[in-house]
Design a protein around this motif. Structure first.
Motif, PDB file in Angstrom:
ATOM      1  N   ASP A 178       0.847  -1.202   0.000  1.00 36.56           N
ATOM      2  CA  ASP A 178       0.000   0.000   0.000  1.00 36.56           C
ATOM      3  C   ASP A 178       0.877   1.245   0.000  1.00 36.56           C
ATOM      4  O   ASP A 178       0.852   2.035   0.951  1.00 36.56           O
ATOM      5  N   PRO A 179       1.683   1.442  -1.058  1.00 38.04           N
ATOM      6  CA  PRO A 179       2.611   2.572  -1.066  1.00 38.04           C
ATOM      7  C   PRO A 179       1.927   3.937  -1.046  1.00 38.04           C
ATOM      8  O   PRO A 179       2.511   4.914  -0.592  1.00 38.04           O
ATOM      9  N   GLU A 180       0.699   4.001  -1.489  1.00 39.43           N
ATOM     10  CA  GLU A 180      -0.043   5.266  -1.493  1.00 39.43           C
ATOM     11  C   GLU A 180      -0.731   5.534  -0.156  1.00 39.43           C
ATOM     12  O   GLU A 180      -1.226   6.623   0.079  1.00 39.43           O
TER      13      GLU A 180
ATOM     14  N   LEU B 270      -3.535   4.167   0.788  1.00 36.00           N
ATOM     15  CA  LEU B 270      -4.962   4.319   0.513  1.00 36.00           C
ATOM     16  C   LEU B 270      -5.775   3.036   0.629  1.00 36.00           C
ATOM     17  O   LEU B 270      -6.989   3.090   0.738  1.00 36.00           O
ATOM     18  N   ASP B 271      -5.108   1.866   0.555  1.00 37.41           N
ATOM     19  CA  ASP B 271      -5.836   0.601   0.479  1.00 37.41           C
ATOM     20  C   ASP B 271      -5.170  -0.446   1.359  1.00 37.41           C
ATOM     21  O   ASP B 271      -4.274  -1.162   0.925  1.00 37.41           O
TER      22      ASP B 271
ATOM     23  N   GLU C 254       4.720  -1.743  -4.481  1.00 32.04           N
ATOM     24  CA  GLU C 254       6.031  -1.188  -4.783  1.00 32.04           C
ATOM     25  C   GLU C 254       7.051  -2.206  -4.268  1.00 32.04           C
ATOM     26  O   GLU C 254       7.009  -2.607  -3.117  1.00 32.04           O
TER      27      GLU C 254
END
Length: 69
Positions: free
Chosen positions: A51-53, A55-56, A64
């Motif tokens: 979950d590099p962002e 968000l999830d 990543e």
């Protein structure tokens, strides 16, 4: 395959119980893992962020991956 976690406990049984509780916690937000293994006969280590962002937390998004070793 082996799952490892760094934590403090009074003894090995206590450490195992703490690790099990963390692993089974449905609210866990752990999404970055270090994966060790062999690829084409060479030892490899990969850091995988599911979950590099940020968000999830389900881990189903685009990961990543950073390879070392």
């Amino acid at each position: 395959m082996r799952w490892e976690i760094d934590l403090e406990a009074g003894d090995s049984v206590g450490a195992a119980r703490k690790a099990l509780a963390i692993q089974r916690d449905p609210g866990s937000w752990a999404t970055v893992f270090t994966v060790q293994g062999e690829h084409q006969g060479a030892a490899r280590v990969a850091t995988v962020d599911l979950d590099p962002e940020g968000l999830d937390l389900s881990g189903t998004g685009t990961p990543e991956v950073e390879l070392t070793g």
